[in-house]
Design an enzyme around this catalytic site. Sequence first.
Site, mmCIF file in Angstrom:
data_model
loop_
_atom_site.group_PDB
_atom_site.id
_atom_site.type_symbol
_atom_site.label_atom_id
_atom_site.label_comp_id
_atom_site.label_asym_id
_atom_site.label_seq_id
_atom_site.Cartn_x
_atom_site.Cartn_y
_atom_site.Cartn_z
ATOM 1 N N SER A 1 96.889 72.357 20.081
ATOM 2 C CA SER A 1 95.595 72.674 19.477
ATOM 3 C C SER A 1 95.797 73.614 18.283
ATOM 4 O O SER A 1 96.496 73.261 17.342
ATOM 5 C CB SER A 1 94.670 73.270 20.538
ATOM 6 O OG SER A 1 93.324 73.221 20.135
ATOM 7 N N ASP B 1 92.149 67.225 22.759
ATOM 8 C CA ASP B 1 92.904 68.472 22.725
ATOM 9 C C ASP B 1 93.922 68.548 23.869
ATOM 10 O O ASP B 1 93.585 68.394 25.044
ATOM 11 C CB ASP B 1 91.901 69.624 22.857
ATOM 12 C CG ASP B 1 92.473 70.975 22.522
ATOM 13 O OD1 ASP B 1 93.617 71.250 22.922
ATOM 14 O OD2 ASP B 1 91.778 71.759 21.864
#
Length: 292
Positions: A44, A189
């Site tokens: 991320s 993510d």
Amino acid sequence: MTRRGLVVGCGGTVGFAWSVAALHSLSRDLAWDPRSAEVMVGTSAGAELVAILAAGFTVDDVLAALTDQPHAPALLRDHFAACPGALPPVPALGFAAPRLPRVGAHPLARLAGLLPLGRGDQTWLHRLGDALAPQVAHRDTLLVAADRDTGERVVFDAATGPLGPAIAASWAIPGWFPPVEIGGRAHIDGGVLSPTSADLLVSRGLDEVVVIAPMTSAGPAPARGLSRLERLLRRPMSRLLDAEAAALRAAGTVVHRIEPGPEDLAAMGPNFMDPRRALSTVETALRVRAPR
């Protein structure tokens, strides 16, 4: 010569700011350039940071750009100026990853799958990746995402894959950003599976691994209001990192685990996407870790 790996975890806009300051202080204390790590792993916001390092920028460069210094690289300064605001746009109809609750994924992933379908604009990440790609010199930089349908971890190589989509996929926070399609698969993510994915390095035979983990905590920290909810999220993420660090140590690797303390958490606040907290987070992290 010490064979060292670098892992930078998820954390949103504020976690990115904290990670830069923490890594800056650690690199000073160890007299170590993080770009010299044998392998870098990012998830991320951590994927964004390791991609920047892989393209040759120093931690000093990133810190200067994050704090809007006039000598900072224009590419990075413009990138940080374009980061999203503190709240997501109104989501679209549907769930972020509706199959995840049924495929036996980790509990965090199952919950993330039930968040609404995000509509955030990831252009700023695609643009960054496109600009960095020709400059990538580090040959072992891994960006972690999750398959939206199967819950499997997907690892992109910054040196060979489409870098902009890979960063955006790793950053595709459920409820905030839409899944990113690469190679016919939709990705979300990587932080829904693990805050760091440090276990990717268990088989590498490294002497040391530095783990920068903005979304975990070494111990309890006082909290009020919405910060109590944020602490609840940290607990399972911290347990995941506990297990990954234990696996690394069992393989004979020394783990340097860097996490926010109480002062850091107070500066970071409950909303990990609030850019208004970024500068105070950096200042606090640098002060807490200043040489005594």
